[in-house]
Scaffold this motif. Structure first.
Motif, short mmCIF file in Angstrom:
data_model
loop_
_atom_site.label_atom_id
_atom_site.label_comp_id
_atom_site.label_asym_id
_atom_site.label_seq_id
_atom_site.Cartn_x
_atom_site.Cartn_y
_atom_site.Cartn_z
N GLU A 160 0.83 -1.20 0.00
CA GLU A 160 0.00 0.00 0.00
C GLU A 160 0.86 1.26 0.00
O GLU A 160 0.64 2.18 -0.79
N GLY A 161 1.87 1.29 0.89
CA GLY A 161 2.74 2.45 0.94
C GLY A 161 3.59 2.60 -0.31
O GLY A 161 3.82 3.71 -0.79
N ALA A 162 4.03 1.47 -0.86
CA ALA A 162 4.85 1.52 -2.06
C ALA A 162 4.06 2.06 -3.24
O ALA A 162 4.56 2.88 -4.03
N VAL A 163 2.82 1.60 -3.39
CA VAL A 163 1.99 2.07 -4.51
C VAL A 163 1.66 3.55 -4.34
O VAL A 163 1.65 4.31 -5.31
N TRP A 164 1.40 3.96 -3.08
CA TRP A 164 1.13 5.38 -2.84
C TRP A 164 2.25 6.24 -3.43
O TRP A 164 2.00 7.16 -4.21
N ASP A 165 3.50 5.95 -3.05
CA ASP A 165 4.61 6.79 -3.49
C ASP A 165 4.92 6.64 -4.97
O ASP A 165 5.23 7.63 -5.65
N THR A 166 4.83 5.42 -5.50
CA THR A 166 5.16 5.24 -6.92
C THR A 166 4.14 5.94 -7.81
O THR A 166 4.50 6.57 -8.82
N VAL A 167 2.87 5.86 -7.45
CA VAL A 167 1.85 6.54 -8.27
C VAL A 167 2.04 8.05 -8.23
O VAL A 167 2.03 8.73 -9.26
N VAL A 168 2.23 8.59 -7.03
CA VAL A 168 2.40 10.04 -6.89
C VAL A 168 3.61 10.52 -7.68
O VAL A 168 3.55 11.55 -8.38
N CYS A 169 4.71 9.79 -7.60
CA CYS A 169 5.93 10.24 -8.28
C CYS A 169 5.92 9.94 -9.78
O CYS A 169 6.63 10.62 -10.54
N ASN A 170 5.14 8.94 -10.21
CA ASN A 170 5.09 8.61 -11.63
C ASN A 170 4.05 9.41 -12.40
O ASN A 170 4.22 9.66 -13.60
N ASP A 171 2.96 9.79 -11.75
CA ASP A 171 1.85 10.41 -12.48
C ASP A 171 2.24 11.72 -13.14
O ASP A 171 1.86 12.01 -14.27
N ALA A 191 7.58 17.26 4.57
CA ALA A 191 9.03 17.43 4.44
C ALA A 191 9.68 16.18 3.85
O ALA A 191 10.80 16.26 3.31
N LYS A 192 9.02 15.02 3.94
CA LYS A 192 9.54 13.78 3.36
C LYS A 192 9.00 13.66 1.94
O LYS A 192 7.97 13.02 1.72
N GLN A 193 9.65 14.25 0.97
CA GLN A 193 9.14 14.28 -0.41
C GLN A 193 10.01 13.39 -1.29
O GLN A 193 11.05 13.81 -1.81
N PRO A 194 9.60 12.12 -1.49
CA PRO A 194 10.44 11.20 -2.27
C PRO A 194 10.55 11.58 -3.74
O PRO A 194 11.53 11.20 -4.40
N CYS A 195 9.60 12.34 -4.26
CA CYS A 195 9.65 12.67 -5.69
C CYS A 195 10.80 13.61 -6.03
O CYS A 195 11.15 13.76 -7.20
N LEU A 196 11.39 14.24 -5.00
CA LEU A 196 12.60 15.04 -5.22
C LEU A 196 13.73 14.18 -5.76
O LEU A 196 14.60 14.66 -6.50
N TYR A 197 13.74 12.92 -5.40
CA TYR A 197 14.86 12.03 -5.72
C TYR A 197 14.44 10.94 -6.71
O TYR A 197 15.18 9.99 -6.93
N LYS A 235 10.65 7.87 -15.12
CA LYS A 235 10.77 7.30 -16.46
C LYS A 235 9.42 7.03 -17.10
O LYS A 235 9.37 6.67 -18.28
N ALA A 236 8.36 7.18 -16.33
CA ALA A 236 7.02 6.91 -16.86
C ALA A 236 6.71 7.89 -18.00
O ALA A 236 6.69 9.11 -17.80
N ASN A 237 6.47 7.35 -19.18
CA ASN A 237 6.21 8.18 -20.36
C ASN A 237 4.70 8.38 -20.51
O ASN A 237 4.07 7.86 -21.44
N ILE A 238 4.12 9.12 -19.59
CA ILE A 238 2.68 9.34 -19.58
C ILE A 238 2.41 10.81 -19.34
O ILE A 238 3.23 11.53 -18.78
N ASP A 239 1.24 11.25 -19.77
CA ASP A 239 0.80 12.62 -19.55
C ASP A 239 -0.58 12.61 -18.93
O ASP A 239 -1.48 11.92 -19.41
#
Length: 602
Positions: free
Chosen positions: A417-428, A458-464, A468-472
């Motif tokens: 659940e936590g992994a999908v939360w962060d991957t979706v937010v950072c990939n979208d 303050a914990k923003q993983p999308c900074l790092y 590579k997701a080629n989506i808009d």
């Protein structure tokens, strides 16, 4: 690190022709459908026993027994990468409850409970059973049953979670406990927060599935399921993040939009990264404007004062360790009637604990005073709840005082659940503001607003994140003609009304049901005619006559005249569930409604 299971490439296993549908003929043929292999697969429906423990009287097993062979499950294949459908595959799991009569002639109503990371597989089971319990002797009950009879109900595990192909993010890095309060703006604590963000990005992206966990892929998965189940258009009910998914689907497949209800809406007009900020803004707004005034109206019950501002001011007096303990034990703040008693008990316990600390009392003395002294609430059940929350708070403070607490690390790990939360937010979407200082400052700015708001922004993983997701993300213009129905409460915490209205104002074809003086996140089966007749009729294909339907929320406990000998907890339950005469079996209906509320993702 646990690497997710990925099915072998269909190109390798079955031959490229089987995947792409080509025959090698030299005669002119229409452009082959790159998804032909997936669209032509057979859906092998079977029983759902693999999702339930044999002999276990679990919720799902009990409901399964009631619905019998109307319940069926299947796994289908989908491309890991829709832009390279001849490559690797993922598995998607569905649970369908067929209509009692002529199911092959009925549309399939899909559900998503939110998140991202929420598993919707069992949602269809609960919703179908609840609607089937509609009482023909009430207007709403009859409408519930009509919707139940008019649809098959489909729940599914989105890619990344549940019974579908899953991901986890694990590593051998050590992470240390963090200070989540406004006092955590030290160099060391900011380093710890930043480490967690870095480790999230690096470990999630080690997983070969992670680049393909995003809303675009899940929307295309839904469209594949819709096609395989034989529907021309998608019938859909999405809650919380499920609204983001619904908007996305409608933008990508505008000609396939059927009756779609989006309940408790994310602001689709803004980047997804704004959601973490608006959530905490919702925490503070709802407490100040809805919960504190409620407690002040009923000082005889809560003993917190007759002024909402005074309650807010008193909450702001709690110190560092009490604030951290409240964040750790108070739970996620939501404004559903059933959650309000517990949360006010936690806040009251924090305020009283701070007063006793200021008097120089030891933790043992505080624990004795709060749990064995004079009652803090007149209502016995509410006071018992206060005692439990107070004991938990004091125990947590003792843990935090242990000199070793902040020095004992754990290996980094995120569940699915936590992994999908962060991957979706950072990939979208790409993170527009890549200034680390901005996110750290914003996190502590929010935490200084009220002690119930953590500094987690303050914990923003999308900074790092090496995106590579080629989506808009679909544009708002792509949604201008989408005939969606938004449902929104005035004091929703995770998805505030202000953001929902910003989206609504830009979409002229969209309708909205707005529920005033209500804080629930997720309004499924709300049990007022103003809300539910509009929603249920929309699911039946009858769009609202007006663009905005304004409804009054149900009274909170003690905001209406009820029997004087009824306890607070009974009133809290009745406030969220009455009138249960809408259902044939009120006890089962209450159980199902509670289950639906708990299943809603953050």
């Amino acid at each position: 690190m646990k690497i997710s299971t990925i099915l072998i490439s269909c190109a390798a296993a079955l031959g490229l022709a089987a995947c792409g549908g080509g025959s090698g003929s030299s005669s002119p043929t229409p452009e082959p459908d790159p998804l032909a292999f997936y669209k032509n697969q057979a859906v092998s429906w079977g029983d759902c026993s693999r999702y339930f423990v044999a002999g276990n009287e679990s919720e799902g097993s009990k409901y399964l027994a009631k619905l019998g062979d109307r319940v069926q499950c299947a796994d289908i294949k989908a491309p890991l990468d829709y832009q390279n459908p001849d490559g690797l595959q993922v598995s998607l799991s569905m649970l369908r409850v067929r209509a009692a009569e002529s199911p092959e002639q009925k549309p399939n109503l899909f559900f998503n409970p939110g998140g991202p990371g929420g598993d919707g597989l069992m949602l269809s089971l609960r919703f179908a059973l609840l609607l089937s319990e509609g009482n023909d002797d009430s207007t709403l009950g009859k409408k519930y049953k009509e919707v139940g009879e008019a649809n098959n109900f489909v729940g599914f595990s989105p890619r990344g979670v549940g019974a579908s192909t899953t991901i986890q993010c694990t590593g051998n890095e050590l992470v240390y406990p963090t200070d989540d309060t406004k006092w955590g703006d030290t160099v060391e604590n900011i380093r710890r927060l930043t480490d967690i963000a870095r480790y999230t990005a690096s470990n999630c992206q080690k997983n070969p599935v992670s680049d393909y966990i995003n809303t675009d892929a899940t929307a295309r998965d839904m469209d594949l399921m819709r096609h395989l189940l034989g529907d021309e258009k998608l019938h859909y009910y999405g809650v919380s993040y499920g609204t983001w998914l619904g908007f996305w689907y409608a933008g990508v497949f505008p000609d396939r939009v059927g009756p779609m209800v989006l309940d408790s809406n994310m602001n689709f007009s803004k980047p997804i990264h704004v959601a973490s900020i608006s959530y905490l803004e919702g925490v503070m707004h709802t407490f100040k404007e809805y919960i504190a005034p409620y407690a002040a109206r009923h000082d005889d019950i809560f003993n917190m004062g007759t002024s909402a501002q005074a309650i807010v001011n008193e909450l702001n007096t709690i110190g560092h360790e009490v604030t951290q303990a409240l964040l750790d034990t108070g739970g996620s703040f939501r404004a559903e009637p059933g959650n309000i008693p517990g949360y006010l008990s936690s806040v009251k316990a924090a305020i009283e604990t701070q007063k006793l600390l200021d008097q120089g009392k030891t933790l043992d003395e505080i624990g004795t005073t709060l749990t064995n002294g004079d009652p803090y609430f007149a209502d016995p059940e509410l006071n018992e709840l206060f005692i439990k929350r107070a004991a938990s708070l004091v125990t947590r403070i003792a843990v935090l005082r242990n000199p070793l607490f902040y020095t004992e690390p754990e290996y980094f790990s995120l569940d699915s659940e936590g992994a999908v939360w962060d991957t979706v937010v950072c990939n979208d979407e790409p993170l527009a503001n890549k200034d680390q200082v901005f996110w750290v400052d914003k996190g502590f700015e929010l935490s200084r607003g009220l002690p119930i708001a953590a500094n987690r922004v303050a914990k923003q993983p999308c900074l790092y994140w090496d995106r590579k997701a080629n989506i808009d993300k679909p544009s708002m213009d792509s949604l201008k003609e989408a005939p969606l129905l938004m449902v929104q409460s005035q004091f929703d915490v995770p998805t505030p009304l202000s953001g929902a209205l910003e989206t609504f104002d830009q979409l002229p074809a969209v309708s909205m049901v707005r529920v005033e003086n209500e804080g629930a996140h997720g309004l499924m089966v709300y049990q007022t005619e103003c809300v539910d007749l509009t929603v249920m009729n929309h699911l039946l294909g009858n769009a609202p006559a007006q663009r905005l339907t304004e409804c009054q929320g149900k009274p909170l406990p003690f905001d209406e005249a009820l029997p004087q000998d009824e306890t607070f907890m009974a009133r809290a339950a009745s406030s969220s569930a009455q009138p249960l005469s809408n259902f044939e079996d009120p006890q089962l209906a209450q159980e199902l409604i509670d289950s639906l509320r708990k299943s809603i993702g953050r």
